[in-house]
Structure formats: structure tokens, C-alpha cells
Design an enzyme around this catalytic site. Structure first.
Site, short mmCIF file in Angstrom:
data_model
loop_
_atom_site.label_atom_id
_atom_site.label_comp_id
_atom_site.label_asym_id
_atom_site.label_seq_id
_atom_site.Cartn_x
_atom_site.Cartn_y
_atom_site.Cartn_z
N GLU B 80 0.72 -1.13 -0.57
CA GLU B 80 0.43 -0.04 -0.12
C GLU B 80 0.66 1.37 0.44
O GLU B 80 0.10 1.98 0.38
CB GLU B 80 -1.50 -0.06 1.47
N CYS B 112 -2.72 -5.04 4.38
CA CYS B 112 -2.16 -5.45 4.06
C CYS B 112 -2.04 -7.61 3.82
O CYS B 112 -1.29 -8.43 4.53
CB CYS B 112 -2.22 -5.88 6.16
N HIS B 236 -1.74 -12.57 11.25
CA HIS B 236 -1.41 -11.05 10.64
C HIS B 236 -1.55 -10.63 12.06
O HIS B 236 -2.32 -10.02 12.76
CB HIS B 236 -2.81 -10.70 10.04
#
Lengths: 131, 348
Positions: B80, B112, B236
Site C-alpha cells: 500500500e 495488508c 496477521h
């Protein structure tokens, strides 16, 4: 460093991957590339040679008064690197926590060299990291 | 069946401690360290960006895999923080690893989780025989608005994975994957904005936890595996706290997630986070071990993978540096002023 798309494009191989030349006749190595071998003249048989990107610092200096393009980077260290294959190459040294001195081993890393103002190109280039 | 042929990572040398950021904003570092479960984060050098990090990780991956770069038929870079809005990072990577020109390449963006989305795309392409090998990269120099809670975690780093079909070459086989996706406005950055915005506490239950736990449960149901079948699990890690809570909710132990939990020592590398965790786990795993990985991307979605480690991992492991060595060697601590300079927050 030229700020044109065409000249940047032509030099990508040497700037990204340390691609120089080797004379197949006498095995002399060159970086940057040469068309004619210093030893062989008209008998030159050049081919591309990708250098491993490892070597040692032959000499270095710290730049405190930089060219305009590098004003944000100063002070920074520039060195002459003796590549393991033989040729000498000039390159920027990046910080790695290791001491910068003559004989320090280095490896090639991939970094931004120049960012053109506003809407221009980003020029990526090899630099060297003490290991 | 598609597998991981090799992998490589890169994390910048610079670090800033929670205490230093908290000093500037007059906040209590101990409560932040406890609340976010983070000690310090990586910071890119002034001459590093998502492309340079992707290239360093990609070069290590090619070395680890032991493949010819010209055999890579697809390169996808998830980020990103792509340096160009238009000019693919993937083209810079392909040139820098000398992959030649006979390949497809594209940049991906899904907050992400774009790197794991690339992994799924390459699984299909390699299983179908469309490509021999493909490379997916998650790489970011993530942004956090000064004074925002994100500033303590938004860091820099990346990981590259080479995917292929031949089991004899695979350090691990990807047994299965599922995804869970919804339109959830938990975190976003508008075109041209310097920093992302987020929904505060809304980033937790309806976003991270809903997607991570649902995708993981879907994978367990589809494969028939139980949490105890996995030696390692990677979730994550936007901070150090969320993955621990997600693991607990799903029935995984702290021991199963410890080796893949890197955010407490390098921060949230965004697109790199899940893949860096997976790489750290593969550095330690033994043949036969199973690994569960569930990514999360705001916006929002999760990709979950069941992976089994193969015998060749021991041979390939000797070829390149380990993730923890890359993280721990040559750390350079900087203060907030140098942090701002590196992030172009102040200019001469």
C-alpha cells in the site's frame, strides 16, 4: 545523473545489477562497460559480465557539501570498491552499523539514488553495505 | 499441488523505540508497550522504499529457491506504499532480479494482505501449468500519522515467496487455501492522502477479528484439520496483541504462534507482515510440520492457508540468511528527529 527516460532505461542493467563487460580474448573485466578492450583493440570480443557485487573498500570519503540532487542525503560516504573479480567501482555506502574503513568487506544493495522533484522519475541504483 | 520453492525477506536496519515516540507526544510508554505488545519498529532509510525492499527480498528468495530467475513467469508485488501511482513496482523487481521479459507482472493492493492474494493467484497459475514459477511479494514502508496510535506500529519490511508445482523442489506444500471478504470500512487512504485514516476501535471486532477467525474456521472445516494438528500458526499482526487474542479465540496456543510473531520487535510491516511471519516459521520448521497462516487486509478480507513442510527445507535452509539474523544484525537506533528526516517529515 541524466534525468531522461531513455538514458535511464539504457543503463538499467549496469545500475541495478552491476553488469559490465568481459573481453573473451584476454579475459579483461570492465565496469562500466567498454566496447573496445584496452589490451586487444581491434581483436576485442566483448560480452556482458554480471559482477557478484561483493568486494572491499579501497578508498572512501565523506561528502558534507553535496551536489544539489543529494542535499537531503548529506553527509554521506562515497567509496571506491575493489570488486572480488578485480574492477574498481565507485559507489555510495549505506549505514549498516559496521565500521567504514579501508579493507571493509561490502555487498551490493539496491537503493534509491535520486528522486526527481515533483512528478519525475525515481532513479534506483546499486550502493554498497559494509558486512 | 502448488508449493513454496523458496523465500527471502528484507527488514531495514533502522529502529525507533516506543519510548522515543511516546516522549514526543507526552504519552506513557509502558502503557503503550503493554497495550500494543510492541517494543520497537523498523524504519526505512531515506533511500529505501517498497520497491527497494521488494528487490532485496526477491534476490534472497531466488538464492534460497535455487531457480533461474528467467524461469519465473509471473511477479506480483503487494503493497500500500508503491513508490509510483502508475509504474509497477513489479517491473522494477523483474529487472533487478534479471527475470528477463517473458513474464507477466502486476502490482496488487489489498491493504495488508495483497502479498497472500498474490500467493493464491500463483497457486492457480502454477497448478494449471501456465507458469513454471511465480513470485509474490508483500512489501511496505507503511505510514502512520504523527501522534496517531498507528505511529507506534507502522514500519517497513517485506518478504518474497517463489511458488511452483514440483514437490521435489518445494520447501513446503500449500495443502489448501480459503478467503473471506467483505466491504468493511475499518482503515483506508484516499488517493493523494499522505496518511491513512481508520475507524479506531472499529478496526477490532468487525474487521480484524471477524475476518481472521472466520477465514481460519472455514479452512479448518474445509481441510478437517484441528488447531492441534499445526505445529505453527501465523496470524496477521497489526500489533502484538491482536494475533495473540485471535489465536486464543481459535484454540491455538501461545507456543504455536510465538515463532511467527515479529511485530513486537519490528512493528507492522503491513503487506509484509504475514509473509515475514511465515518465513520466520519456515526457518525453524521441520519436515512434516504443518503451518497455518491467516492474513488480514483492511477493507476487508483474510486469506487462510494450510501448509506442510517438506524434506528439502533442510538443504535449502543453508543457502541464505535467516529472518531473525536479518532483523537482529546491524540494528541502528534513531531518535524522533532522524525518524522524521528518514520519512521526509522534515526537509532541508
Amino acid at each position: 545523473m541524466e534525468r531522461s527516460s531513455a538514458s535511464m532505461w539504457r543503463k538499467l542493467n549496469s545500475r541495478y545489477n552491476l553488469v559490465g563487460t568481459e573481453c573473451e580474448n584476454c579475459k579483461s573485466l570492465y565496469f562500466p562497460s567498454r566496447i573496445v578492450c584496452k589490451n586487444c583493440g581491434r581483436q576485442t570480443k566483448m560480452r556482458n559480465k554480471t559482477f557478484a557485487g561483493t568486494g572491499e573498500i579501497y578508498s572512501f570519503t565523506k561528502i558534507h557539501v553535496p551536489a544539489e540532487a543529494f542535499r537531503e542525503d548529506a553527509p554521506y560516504t562515497v567509496a571506491v570498491i575493489k570488486l572480488d573479480e578485480g574492477p574498481m567501482v565507485e559507489g555510495h555506502i549505506v549505514e549498516s552499523g559496521k565500521e567504514v574503513k579501508i579493507g571493509t568487506r561490502v555487498r551490493q544493495v539496491f537503493r534509491k539514488m535520486l528522486v526527481e522533484e515533483d512528478e519525475g522519475l525515481i532513479h534506483y541504483h546499486f550502493k554498497f553495505e559494509p558486512v | 499441488m502448488a508449493g513454496i520453492i523458496g523465500y527471502g525477506v528484507h527488514v531495514p536496519h533502522y529502529r525507533i523505540k516506543v519510548e522515543e515516540i511516546a516522549r514526543i507526544w507526552n504519552e506513557d510508554p509502558e502503557s503503550i508497550k503493554k497495550g500494543l505488545h510492541i517494543k520497537e519498529k523498523s524504519v526505512p532509510s531515506h533511500d529505501e522504499d517498497a520497491a527497494t525492499i521488494a528487490v532485496e527480498a526477491a534476490r534472497r528468495a531466488v538464492k534460497h529457491a535455487g531457480v533461474k530467475a528467467t524461469d519465473i513467469g509471473a511477479i506480483y508485488v503487494g503493497s500500500e506504499s508503491h513508490p509510483y501511482a502508475v509504474k509497477p513496482t513489479a517491473t522494477i523487481v523483474s529487472q533487478a532480479i534479471s527475470a528477463g521479459h517473458n513474464l507477466t507482472a502486476a502490482d496488487l493492493e489489498f491493504a495488508c494482505k495483497a502479498g497472500t492474494a498474490g500467493m493464491q493467484m500463483l497457486m492457480g497459475m502454477s497448478d494449471s501449468g501456465m507458469i513454471k514459477y511465480g513470485m509474490t511479494i508483500g512489501s511496505d514502508t507503511s505510514q502512520g500519522r504523527p501522534g496517531d496510535a498507528l505511529e507506534y506500529t507502522a514500519s517497513a519490511g517485506g518478504a518474497a515467496f517463489i511458488i511452483g508445482k514440483e514437490k521435489s523442489e518445494s520447501v513446503a506444500t500449500i495443502l489448501d487455501t480459503v478467503s473471506f471478504t467483505s466491504d468493511t470500512p475499518d482503515f483506508w487512504r484516499r488517493e493523494g492522502a499522505d496518511f491513512p485514516s481508520h475507524g479506531g476501535r472499529f478496526t477490532g471486532e468487525p474487521a480484524y477479528f471477524r475476518h481472521v477467525t472466520t477465514a481460519t474456521k472455514m479452512l479448518l472445516e474445509k481441510t478437517g484439520f484441528k488447531p492441534s494438528d499445526f505445529k505453527y500458526a501465523v496470524f496477521h499482526q497489526p500489533n502484538g496483541k491482536f494475533p495473540i487474542a485471535a489465536a486464543k479465540l481459535l484454540g491455538f496456543s501461545q507456543e504455536q504462534i510465538d515463532d511467527g510473531l515479529l511485530t513486537p520487535i519490528i512493528g507492522n510491516t503491513y503487506s509484509g507482515a504475514s509473509l515475514l511471519g511465515l518465513a520466520a516459521v519456515l526457518d525453524k520448521a521441520s519436515p512434516g510440520d504443518k503451518v497455518l497462516v491467516t492474513s488480514f487486509g483492511s477493507g476487508a478480507g483474510s486469506d487462510s492457508f494450510a501448509i506442510e513442510v517438506n524434506d528439502i527445507i533442510n538443504e535449502k535452509r543453508t543457502r541464505s540468511e535467516k529472518v531473525l539474523d536479518i532483523i537482529n544484525n546491524g540494528k541502528l537506533y534513531i531518535d524522533y528527529a532522524m525518524y522524521l528526516k528518514n520519512r521526509k517529515g522534515i526537509r532541508k
